[in-house]
Design an enzyme around this catalytic site. Structure first.
Site, short mmCIF file in Angstrom:
data_model
loop_
_atom_site.label_atom_id
_atom_site.label_comp_id
_atom_site.label_asym_id
_atom_site.label_seq_id
_atom_site.Cartn_x
_atom_site.Cartn_y
_atom_site.Cartn_z
N GLU A 15 -4.45 12.11 -8.49
CA GLU A 15 -3.85 10.71 -8.95
C GLU A 15 -3.39 10.65 -10.38
O GLU A 15 -4.50 10.45 -10.99
CB GLU A 15 -4.85 9.74 -8.32
N GLY A 41 -0.60 2.04 -9.09
CA GLY A 41 -0.04 0.72 -9.27
C GLY A 41 0.91 0.32 -10.01
O GLY A 41 1.30 -0.84 -10.62
N ASN A 46 -7.04 3.00 0.12
CA ASN A 46 -8.01 2.51 -0.79
C ASN A 46 -7.75 0.99 -1.14
O ASN A 46 -6.97 0.64 -1.81
CB ASN A 46 -8.01 3.38 -2.03
N TRP A 47 -8.69 0.26 -0.49
CA TRP A 47 -8.43 -1.25 -0.58
C TRP A 47 -8.81 -1.94 -1.72
O TRP A 47 -8.65 -3.19 -2.04
CB TRP A 47 -9.16 -2.06 0.72
N LYS A 48 -9.43 -1.30 -2.53
CA LYS A 48 -10.02 -1.73 -3.96
C LYS A 48 -10.66 -3.13 -3.71
O LYS A 48 -11.34 -3.18 -2.73
CB LYS A 48 -8.81 -1.92 -5.16
N GLY A 104 -3.14 2.86 -2.40
CA GLY A 104 -3.46 1.72 -2.62
C GLY A 104 -2.77 0.59 -2.27
O GLY A 104 -2.84 0.03 -1.00
N GLY A 105 -1.95 0.02 -3.02
CA GLY A 105 -1.23 -1.11 -2.69
C GLY A 105 -0.52 -1.23 -1.29
O GLY A 105 -0.69 -2.19 -0.43
N SER A 158 1.27 4.98 -6.29
CA SER A 158 2.58 4.57 -5.79
C SER A 158 3.21 4.87 -4.65
O SER A 158 4.41 5.14 -4.72
CB SER A 158 3.44 4.52 -6.89
N GLU A 215 -9.90 3.71 -11.59
CA GLU A 215 -10.43 2.48 -12.06
C GLU A 215 -12.19 2.65 -12.41
O GLU A 215 -12.62 1.72 -13.24
CB GLU A 215 -10.12 1.59 -11.27
N HIS A 270 -12.61 7.60 -8.83
CA HIS A 270 -11.52 6.93 -9.01
C HIS A 270 -11.22 6.47 -10.47
O HIS A 270 -11.97 6.26 -11.17
CB HIS A 270 -11.22 5.98 -7.84
P1 PGA Z 1 -1.59 2.71 -5.69
O1 PGA Z 1 -3.00 3.26 -5.78
O2 PGA Z 1 -1.03 3.36 -4.36
O3 PGA Z 1 -1.50 1.25 -5.63
O4 PGA Z 1 -0.70 3.17 -6.68
C1 PGA Z 1 -3.37 4.41 -5.37
C2 PGA Z 1 -4.96 4.35 -5.83
O5 PGA Z 1 -5.29 3.89 -6.78
O6 PGA Z 1 -5.80 5.13 -4.93
#
Ligand code: PGA
Length: 251
Positions: free
Chosen positions: A167, A173, A9-11, A234-235, A213, A97, A95
């Protein structure tokens, strides 16, 4: 045996040029990896370029959200039909966010799942509790209420195309990861609820991914858990080497 999904997930990261540079490194690194489904969720402005570049490869891509209407006066939004038209195969929904900053609710996620199914897009639906909810001991209630709002009334027929990402919001994050026990327990709660709602066939076949994470140094442990059918990253998905290392940690 459920095929696992390893998704990035590149956000709100990467221009089209940066996305293509990622793929120049990532595609050769994971070529031939057929044990799992490999998936990327780039931003909308990179999605077309990514879809063209991955044509004929073992990597698939989709959007990070969408609107439930086919078309209309919804400034700033993208429909399932539009995503399908450019070749997207998947869409991420709900998600945390989107829930925290864009007023996404599980009632809207429900409408979006139906819209995705109508055009043949495969939804990945995120669920997960806040830190406050975990500390108050209401993780299970939270998950059940999210699943209930998103899935009640859906027909079991289409659900093979849907996956769920557990999640825990406190792990996204933050560098905190759910322990194997916490992940297994939450995944078990979700699968059990799917069994109650839709029966054994759906519950046994649906992929439930873990996200929060995930890094190259914890991915193998998470992927080895019997209840974990993949990872949403994500990251650590922004760097091709790190994502390819996670993919390889599964072998
Ligand atoms: P993260 O993000 O791996 O940076 O914790 C996961 C996500 O938001 O899908």
């Amino acid at each position: 045996m459920r095929t696992k999904i390893i998704a990035g997930n590149w956000k709100m990261y990467k221009t089209p040029a940066e996305s293509l540079a990622f793929l120049d490194a990532y595609l050769p690194a994971v070529a031939g990896h057929t044990a799992d489904e490999l998936l990327l969720f780039p931003s909308d402005t990179s999605l077309s370029a990514v879809l063209k570049k991955i044509e004929g490869t073992n990597v698939h891509a989709g959007a990070q959200t969408m609107h439930w209407a086919k078309e209309g006066a919804y400034t700033g939004q993208t429909s399932a039909t539009m995503l399908k038209a450019i070749g997207a195969t998947h869409v991420l929904l709900g998600h945390s966010e989107q829930r925290a900053y864009q007023n996404e609710t599980y009632e809207s996620v429900h409408l979006k799942i139906k819209a995705a199914f109508e055009v043949g897009l495969k939804p990945m639906v995120c669920v997960g509790e806040l830190l406050d909810e975990r500390q108050a001991g209401v993780t299970k209630d939270t998950l059940l209420s999210q699943l209930g709002a998103a899935f009640t009334g859906l027909s079991a027929e289409n659900l093979g195309d849907l996956s769920i990402a557990y999640e825990p919001v406190w792990a996204i994050g933050t560098g905190l990861t759910a322990s194997p026990e916490q992940a297994n327990e939450a995944h078990g709660i979700i699968r059990n609820e799917l069994r109650v709602m839709f029966g054994d066939a759906v519950a046994d076949s649906m992929r439930i991914l873990y996200g929060g994470s995930v890094k190259p140094n914890n991915s193998a442990t998470l992927l080895a858990l019997p209840e974990v059918d993949g990872l949403l990253i994500g990251g650590a998905s922004l760097d091709p080497k790190s994502l390819a290392t996670i993919v390889a940690s599964r072998l």
